[in-house]
Design a protein around this motif. Structure first.
Motif, PDB file in Angstrom:
ATOM      1  N   PRO A  21     109.700  78.073 120.757  1.00 59.71           N
ATOM      2  CA  PRO A  21     110.369  78.539 119.539  1.00 59.71           C
ATOM      3  C   PRO A  21     111.846  77.776 119.376  1.00 59.71           C
ATOM      4  N   THR A  22     112.127  77.298 118.150  1.00 50.58           N
ATOM      5  CA  THR A  22     113.350  76.559 117.920  1.00 50.58           C
ATOM      6  C   THR A  22     114.525  77.345 117.390  1.00 50.58           C
ATOM      7  N   ALA A  23     114.178  78.540 117.179  1.00 54.25           N
ATOM      8  CA  ALA A  23     115.282  79.529 116.694  1.00 54.25           C
ATOM      9  C   ALA A  23     114.632  80.874 116.592  1.00 54.25           C
ATOM     10  N   ALA A  24     115.477  81.864 117.171  1.00 57.99           N
ATOM     11  CA  ALA A  24     114.996  83.152 117.121  1.00 57.99           C
ATOM     12  C   ALA A  24     114.827  83.715 115.735  1.00 57.99           C
ATOM     13  N   GLU A  25     113.748  84.441 115.312  1.00 49.84           N
ATOM     14  CA  GLU A  25     113.750  85.198 113.980  1.00 49.84           C
ATOM     15  C   GLU A  25     114.050  86.441 113.759  1.00 49.84           C
ATOM     16  N   GLU A  26     114.649  86.664 112.685  1.00 49.13           N
ATOM     17  CA  GLU A  26     115.069  88.195 112.355  1.00 49.13           C
ATOM     18  C   GLU A  26     114.583  88.379 111.015  1.00 49.13           C
ATOM     19  N   ILE A  27     113.903  89.706 111.032  1.00 48.25           N
ATOM     20  CA  ILE A  27     113.446  90.536 109.894  1.00 48.25           C
ATOM     21  C   ILE A  27     114.444  91.456 109.304  1.00 48.25           C
ATOM     22  N   VAL A  28     114.629  91.268 108.019  1.00 49.73           N
ATOM     23  CA  VAL A  28     115.631  92.022 107.473  1.00 49.73           C
ATOM     24  C   VAL A  28     114.739  92.855 106.136  1.00 49.73           C
ATOM     25  N   ILE A  29     114.914  93.999 105.944  1.00 47.79           N
ATOM     26  CA  ILE A  29     114.267  94.842 104.777  1.00 47.79           C
ATOM     27  C   ILE A  29     115.549  94.866 103.603  1.00 47.79           C
ATOM     28  N   LEU A  30     114.990  94.599 102.638  1.00 46.68           N
ATOM     29  CA  LEU A  30     115.970  94.578 101.421  1.00 46.68           C
ATOM     30  C   LEU A  30     115.119  95.068 100.076  1.00 46.68           C
ATOM     31  N   SER A  31     115.740  95.853  99.271  1.00 49.54           N
ATOM     32  CA  SER A  31     115.417  96.602  97.936  1.00 49.54           C
ATOM     33  C   SER A  31     115.919  95.829  96.802  1.00 49.54           C
ATOM     34  N   GLY A  32     115.217  95.656  95.681  1.00 49.55           N
ATOM     35  CA  GLY A  32     115.962  95.304  94.440  1.00 49.55           C
ATOM     36  C   GLY A  32     115.356  96.256  93.439  1.00 49.55           C
ATOM     37  N   VAL A  33     115.852  95.901  92.179  1.00 46.41           N
ATOM     38  CA  VAL A  33     115.733  96.578  90.996  1.00 46.41           C
ATOM     39  C   VAL A  33     115.160  95.834  89.978  1.00 46.41           C
ATOM     40  N   VAL A  34     114.271  96.200  89.233  1.00 42.38           N
ATOM     41  CA  VAL A  34     113.678  95.356  88.027  1.00 42.38           C
ATOM     42  C   VAL A  34     114.668  94.937  86.999  1.00 42.38           C
ATOM     43  N   GLY A  35     114.741  93.872  86.673  1.00 41.54           N
ATOM     44  CA  GLY A  35     115.569  93.273  85.835  1.00 41.54           C
ATOM     45  C   GLY A  35     117.030  92.677  86.407  1.00 41.54           C
ATOM     46  N   ARG A  36     117.122  93.074  87.463  1.00 37.00           N
ATOM     47  CA  ARG A  36     118.439  92.570  88.145  1.00 37.00           C
ATOM     48  C   ARG A  36     118.482  91.549  89.193  1.00 37.00           C
ATOM     49  N   ASN A  37     119.220  90.881  89.634  1.00 37.68           N
ATOM     50  CA  ASN A  37     119.428  90.037  90.721  1.00 37.68           C
ATOM     51  C   ASN A  37     119.552  90.224  91.854  1.00 37.68           C
ATOM     52  N   LEU A  38     119.057  89.667  92.872  1.00 36.98           N
ATOM     53  CA  LEU A  38     119.273  90.260  94.449  1.00 36.98           C
ATOM     54  C   LEU A  38     119.855  88.715  95.068  1.00 36.98           C
ATOM     55  N   THR A  39     120.882  88.749  95.778  1.00 41.08           N
ATOM     56  CA  THR A  39     121.408  87.878  96.636  1.00 41.08           C
ATOM     57  C   THR A  39     121.180  88.068  98.155  1.00 41.08           C
ATOM     58  N   LEU A  40     120.458  87.048  98.780  1.00 36.74           N
ATOM     59  CA  LEU A  40     120.406  87.040 100.117  1.00 36.74           C
ATOM     60  C   LEU A  40     121.727  86.740 100.920  1.00 36.74           C
ATOM     61  N   PRO A  41     121.796  87.409 101.833  1.00 34.41           N
ATOM     62  CA  PRO A  41     123.230  87.342 102.568  1.00 34.41           C
ATOM     63  C   PRO A  41     123.353  86.354 103.391  1.00 34.41           C
ATOM     64  N   ASP A  42     122.496  85.660 104.060  1.00 34.58           N
ATOM     65  CA  ASP A  42     122.611  84.710 104.912  1.00 34.58           C
ATOM     66  C   ASP A  42     122.449  83.383 104.205  1.00 34.58           C
ATOM     67  N   PRO A  43     123.589  82.450 104.533  1.00 39.90           N
ATOM     68  CA  PRO A  43     123.675  81.173 103.655  1.00 39.90           C
ATOM     69  C   PRO A  43     122.964  80.034 104.439  1.00 39.90           C
ATOM     70  N   VAL A  44     122.574  78.734 103.663  1.00 41.33           N
ATOM     71  CA  VAL A  44     122.106  77.673 104.115  1.00 41.33           C
ATOM     72  C   VAL A  44     123.209  76.544 103.240  1.00 41.33           C
TER      73      VAL A  44
END
Length: 281
Positions: A21-44
């Protein structure tokens, strides 16, 4: 010697099948609403990949985002200031896994996103009531999670289209709320139980006031009509009394006067006339 080579071959074969493995993997559960935007918290910020399922959407390098799949051009936005990805104008088919691989910048993150319809606004109705209690209902158009909250405490909840609940007279001054929710958001409707549960009393009072007002109006109307009729009749009588006699009425009156003047006055008989009358008989 033969044993040494066998051991070396085993080690080399084992290493070839190992996944380093090159990096540890983390799984996050997120919910969104139809017609709206959803920003993922981790940056690149400088270097990394962005994936949707098995598709590589694009790559950040060096400090710029380049789409590798043009189908996502209107669906994914990368903010160069903070390095975060945003899913634009969510629809149900946008549900799925999104992976951020920041290479050497951080942890591999997979976001399992589920897109829901907007939470429905609850509607309050009064089903029944008396002076000591009333039955209210919190309802929505389709099945969802419903809660009744009294003074910041949940007193009833269900997944349904409607949730009826009783309010006792001792709780008329309490604070009630109905909450319709899904995993993405919730909608809250404040319930003024004083208004809803004392509706009959207020309606009865209003109806009584209206009845009294209507009665007064009808009474005044009747009195006005009666006065009007009386005045009209009196006016007619006065006009009739003041009118001069007609020609026929004047002629009849003159003839009657002449008859009175021509008729001789009848005098009582004298004593001689009485005597003669007796002798004749």
């Amino acid at each position: 010697m033969r044993c040494y080579w066998k051991s070396l071959l085993f080690l080399l074969t084992g290493v070839s099948f190992m996944k380093i493995p090159t990096a540890a993997e983390e799984i996050v559960i997120l919910s969104g609403v139809v017609g709206r935007n959803l920003t993922l918290p981790d940056p690149v910020r400088n270097s990394g990949f962005f994936k949707h399922g098995d598709s590589i959407v694009g790559r950040v390098y060096p400090g710029l985002f380049n789409f590798m799949d043009k189908n996502y051009k209107n669906k994914i936005h990368w903010n160069s200031s903070n390095g975060r990805f945003t899913l634009i104008d969510l629809q149900h088919n946008d549900s799925g896994s999104y992976t951020i691989d920041p290479k050497n910048e951080g942890t591999l993150k997979t976001y399992n996103v589920t897109v829901y319809d907007p939470a429905l606004t609850p509607v309050i109705q009064r089903l029944n009531g008396s002076s000591s209690s009333c039955l209210l209902s919190c309802s929505v158009d389709s099945e969802t999670n419903l809660q009744i909250i009294k003074d910041d405490q949940t007193v009833n909840e269900t997944r349904s289209k409607s949730l009826p609940f009783y309010v006792q007279e001792t709780d008329f001054n309490s604070t009630y709320q109905c909450v319709a929710s899904n995993p993405a958001e919730n909608r809250t409707e404040n319930i003024n139980v004083t208004v809803w549960c004392r509706k009959d009393t207020s309606d009865t009072t209003d109806n009584l006031k209206i009845s009294i007002l209507v009665g007064l109006v009808l009474l005044l109307f009747g009195v006005g009509v009666g006065i009007g009729v009386y005045c009209c009749k009196r006016h007619k009588r006065l006009n009739h009394a003041q009118e001069p006699p007609t020609a026929a009425q004047s002629s009849n009156g003159e003839n009657h006067q002449e008859e009175l003047e021509l008729e001789p006055l009848r005098q009582p008989p004298t004593a001689d006339q009485n005597l003669n009358h007796c002798e004749a008989h």
